[in-house]
Write an enzyme that holds these catalytic residues in place. Structure first.
Site, PDB file in Angstrom:
ATOM      1  N   ARG A  56       0.320  10.191   1.240  1.00  0.00           N
ATOM      2  CA  ARG A  56       0.831  11.191   2.185  1.00  0.00           C
ATOM      3  C   ARG A  56       2.138  11.786   1.669  1.00  0.00           C
ATOM      4  NH1 ARG A  56       2.471   9.360   6.858  1.00  0.00           N
ATOM      5  NH2 ARG A  56       2.436   7.142   6.366  1.00  0.00           N
ATOM      6  N   THR A  87      -4.508   6.240   1.772  1.00  0.00           N
ATOM      7  CA  THR A  87      -4.790   7.615   2.177  1.00  0.00           C
ATOM      8  C   THR A  87      -5.450   8.410   1.051  1.00  0.00           C
ATOM      9  OG1 THR A  87      -2.698   7.412   3.423  1.00  0.00           O
ATOM     10  CG2 THR A  87      -3.882   9.480   3.611  1.00  0.00           C
ATOM     11  N   LYS A 100     -11.293  -0.944   6.152  1.00  0.00           N
ATOM     12  CA  LYS A 100     -10.071  -0.762   6.935  1.00  0.00           C
ATOM     13  C   LYS A 100     -10.513  -0.322   8.329  1.00  0.00           C
ATOM     14  CE  LYS A 100      -6.015   2.324   7.058  1.00  0.00           C
ATOM     15  NZ  LYS A 100      -5.209   3.250   6.238  1.00  0.00           N
ATOM     16  N   GLU A 109       0.870  -1.184   0.000  1.00  0.00           N
ATOM     17  CA  GLU A 109       0.000   0.000   0.000  1.00  0.00           C
ATOM     18  C   GLU A 109       0.901   1.226   0.000  1.00  0.00           C
ATOM     19  OE1 GLU A 109      -2.917   2.551   2.985  1.00  0.00           O
ATOM     20  OE2 GLU A 109      -2.762   0.389   3.280  1.00  0.00           O
TER      21      GLU A 109
END
Length: 216
Positions: A47, A71, A131, A43
């Site tokens: 960010r 994200t 998640k 993943e």
């Protein structure tokens, strides 16, 4: 990649390394380190401004590697991630707007939740897998057990505060298909290009999961 393929891959591997890349020139070397440890999934979080280009470079080098874009908080990022080659998307929270957009575009997205209300919203939007974030500070496995009870078809990927010492506590729950974590791929390790150390940590993590799973 469709949702069933995503679920099967994660159930098989059980670990999803969560990675922040601050230099896309390190992306392929990082992928090499993961693959050397027999972990062909990652993943890459948004960010960092290099996330999309890192995903692109990894997928160009290793088309068979399963790469998620993490994200993801808006539709622009969703488009950038998919165009870069991401197999699916992960968001830290749940947004009806984002989910509807991804549904329309046929993107696979796994939203983040941490409460029963958010779980109910996810189910109402047709989501099968979420998640659970941040896992440790949101109550850990006990919270997952409590939240999952009213939603028997919902599956979880807990992330946040998970490491080699507690991962199997989560994986023993049948509602948990995999766990996300960054202890194998800490930002400092990636920045310092400590790829052998990353491979070593990946091997150790997979061995730990394999041994404990065989005992149950």
């Amino acid at each position: 990649m469709n949702l069933n393929d995503v679920i099967k891959k994660l159930e098989d591997i059980k670990i999803l390394p969560v990675i922040k890349i601050n230099d896309d020139n390190k992306a392929v070397s990082l992928a090499n380190a993961l693959i050397a440890g027999n972990l062909e999934v990652a993943e890459i979080t948004f960010r960092s401004e290099y996330a999309a280009s890192a995903i692109y470079k990894i997928k160009q080098a290793y088309p068979e590697m399963v790469v998620a874009a993490g994200t993801i908080i808006n539709t622009k990022q969703a488009d950038e991630a998919i165009q870069a080659g991401a197999d699916f998307l992960i968001s830290p929270g749940i947004s009806e707007e984002l989910i509807r957009y991804c549904e329309k575009k046929k993107y696979v997205i796994i939203p983040g939740i941490s409460t029963a209300s958010e779980a109910q919203l996810a189910v109402s939007l047709g989501i099968d897998i979420v998640k659970f974030f941040p896992a440790k500070t949101s109550g850990g496995i006990e919270a997952i057990q409590a939240i999952s009870a009213p939603f028997p078809n919902l599956k979880f990927i807990p992330t946040g505060g998970i490491n080699e010492n507690n991962i199997n506590m989560y994986l023993k729950n049948r509602k948990v298909i995999a766990c996300g974590g960054s202890w194998m791929v800490k930002e400092a390790l990636v920045d310092a290009e400590e790829y052998e150390k990353i491979t070593e940590l990946v091997v150790s993590a997979l061995k730990k999961v394999s041994v404990d799973q065989e005992r149950n």
